[in-house]
Design a protein around this motif. Structure first.
Motif, PDB file in Angstrom:
ATOM      1  N   PHE A  49      -6.120   9.667   5.232  1.00 37.44           N
ATOM      2  CA  PHE A  49      -6.289   9.299   3.822  1.00 37.44           C
ATOM      3  C   PHE A  49      -4.984   8.786   3.217  1.00 37.44           C
ATOM      4  O   PHE A  49      -4.994   7.913   2.356  1.00 37.44           O
ATOM      5  CB  PHE A  49      -6.867  10.460   3.021  1.00 37.44           C
ATOM      6  CG  PHE A  49      -8.333  10.655   3.279  1.00 37.44           C
ATOM      7  CD1 PHE A  49      -9.240   9.649   3.011  1.00 37.44           C
ATOM      8  CD2 PHE A  49      -8.801  11.838   3.814  1.00 37.44           C
ATOM      9  CE1 PHE A  49     -10.591   9.810   3.246  1.00 37.44           C
ATOM     10  CE2 PHE A  49     -10.150  12.017   4.065  1.00 37.44           C
ATOM     11  CZ  PHE A  49     -11.045  11.008   3.784  1.00 37.44           C
ATOM     12  N   VAL A  50      -3.843   9.309   3.672  1.00 35.10           N
ATOM     13  CA  VAL A  50      -2.550   8.800   3.215  1.00 35.10           C
ATOM     14  C   VAL A  50      -2.378   7.347   3.660  1.00 35.10           C
ATOM     15  O   VAL A  50      -1.954   6.494   2.876  1.00 35.10           O
ATOM     16  CB  VAL A  50      -1.402   9.690   3.755  1.00 35.10           C
ATOM     17  CG1 VAL A  50      -0.059   9.008   3.623  1.00 35.10           C
ATOM     18  CG2 VAL A  50      -1.396  11.033   3.036  1.00 35.10           C
ATOM     19  N   THR A  52      -4.826   5.233   4.514  1.00 33.34           N
ATOM     20  CA  THR A  52      -5.833   4.410   3.837  1.00 33.34           C
ATOM     21  C   THR A  52      -5.378   4.061   2.422  1.00 33.34           C
ATOM     22  O   THR A  52      -5.537   2.916   1.974  1.00 33.34           O
ATOM     23  CB  THR A  52      -7.184   5.156   3.789  1.00 33.34           C
ATOM     24  OG1 THR A  52      -7.585   5.453   5.123  1.00 33.34           O
ATOM     25  CG2 THR A  52      -8.249   4.310   3.121  1.00 33.34           C
ATOM     26  N   GLY A  53      -4.788   5.025   1.736  1.00 38.45           N
ATOM     27  CA  GLY A  53      -4.285   4.766   0.387  1.00 38.45           C
ATOM     28  C   GLY A  53      -3.203   3.709   0.378  1.00 38.45           C
ATOM     29  O   GLY A  53      -3.206   2.797  -0.454  1.00 38.45           O
ATOM     30  N   ARG A  54      -2.261   3.804   1.327  1.00 40.99           N
ATOM     31  CA  ARG A  54      -1.186   2.801   1.396  1.00 40.99           C
ATOM     32  C   ARG A  54      -1.756   1.436   1.757  1.00 40.99           C
ATOM     33  O   ARG A  54      -1.338   0.419   1.200  1.00 40.99           O
ATOM     34  CB  ARG A  54      -0.128   3.229   2.408  1.00 40.99           C
ATOM     35  CG  ARG A  54       0.966   2.179   2.632  1.00 40.99           C
ATOM     36  CD  ARG A  54       1.624   1.771   1.337  1.00 40.99           C
ATOM     37  NE  ARG A  54       2.474   2.852   0.922  1.00 40.99           N
ATOM     38  CZ  ARG A  54       3.551   2.747   0.201  1.00 40.99           C
ATOM     39  NH1 ARG A  54       3.915   1.562  -0.232  1.00 40.99           N
ATOM     40  NH2 ARG A  54       4.250   3.793  -0.142  1.00 40.99           N
ATOM     41  N   GLU A  56      -4.703   0.239   1.061  1.00 41.18           N
ATOM     42  CA  GLU A  56      -5.355  -0.305  -0.130  1.00 41.18           C
ATOM     43  C   GLU A  56      -4.317  -0.838  -1.127  1.00 41.18           C
ATOM     44  O   GLU A  56      -4.527  -1.879  -1.747  1.00 41.18           O
ATOM     45  CB  GLU A  56      -6.238   0.752  -0.793  1.00 41.18           C
ATOM     46  CG  GLU A  56      -7.462   1.108   0.020  1.00 41.18           C
ATOM     47  CD  GLU A  56      -8.412  -0.050   0.219  1.00 41.18           C
ATOM     48  OE1 GLU A  56      -8.526  -0.901  -0.686  1.00 41.18           O
ATOM     49  OE2 GLU A  56      -9.038  -0.124   1.288  1.00 41.18           O
ATOM     50  N   GLU A  57      -3.196  -0.131  -1.271  1.00 42.68           N
ATOM     51  CA  GLU A  57      -2.136  -0.599  -2.175  1.00 42.68           C
ATOM     52  C   GLU A  57      -1.583  -1.939  -1.705  1.00 42.68           C
ATOM     53  O   GLU A  57      -1.361  -2.844  -2.508  1.00 42.68           O
ATOM     54  CB  GLU A  57      -1.005   0.427  -2.235  1.00 42.68           C
ATOM     55  CG  GLU A  57      -1.350   1.716  -2.933  1.00 42.68           C
ATOM     56  CD  GLU A  57      -0.270   2.780  -2.763  1.00 42.68           C
ATOM     57  OE1 GLU A  57       0.813   2.473  -2.218  1.00 42.68           O
ATOM     58  OE2 GLU A  57      -0.516   3.922  -3.164  1.00 42.68           O
TER      59      GLU A  57
END
Length: 137
Positions: A49-50, A52-54, A56-57
């Motif tokens: 999830f870390v 995936t978040g990066r 997406e950013e």
């Protein structure tokens, strides 16, 4: 006669408790192994999830900004300016132009690359795995 029956009853109870106690050892070991695996899975899920978040950013950035960062990095092995500063659980972001059609016939996806397709990779420094994708203009 009654005293003898009580003695047999207590012996039966003692044998039953011993059998249950012996049978519980493998069950306890299985529960312990499951708890250890659960902790490992939790770490892997958190890392996913870390990342995936990066990702997406990075993908929310304009293509021109990503292309400039890829050019500044100079190749797919150099982390870009989108990477975290040095520290624990550092997320590294790699960007490079991608050779979609392999027109130069060298089977290297990073030589002879088109300027309208970028390869993006996000990983946690020193950890196995990562996320990769392609983004086009």
């Amino acid at each position: 006669m009654r005293r003898q029956a009580l003695g047999v009853f207590y012996t039966e109870v003692l044998v039953a408790v011993a059998i249950v106690a012996i049978a519980m050892l493998p069950a306890a070991n299985a529960i312990y192994a499951g708890l250890r695996a659960s902790a490992s899975y939790t770490n892997t899920t958190t890392r996913h999830f870390v990342l995936t978040g990066r990702m997406e950013e990075v993908l929310a950035e304009p293509f021109s900004a990503l292309s400039s960062a890829a050019a500044a990095a100079g190749g797919p092995a150099t982390p870009t300016s989108y990477s975290d500063p040095p520290g624990p659980e550092r997320r590294l972001v790699y960007l490079a132009n991608f050779d979609v059609d392999n027109a130069d016939a060298d089977n290297d996806p990073f030589t002879g690359a088109e300027t309208d397709v970028l390869w993006v990779r996000v990983e946690v420094e020193g950890a196995p795995g990562g996320l990769e994708t392609l983004v086009a203009l």
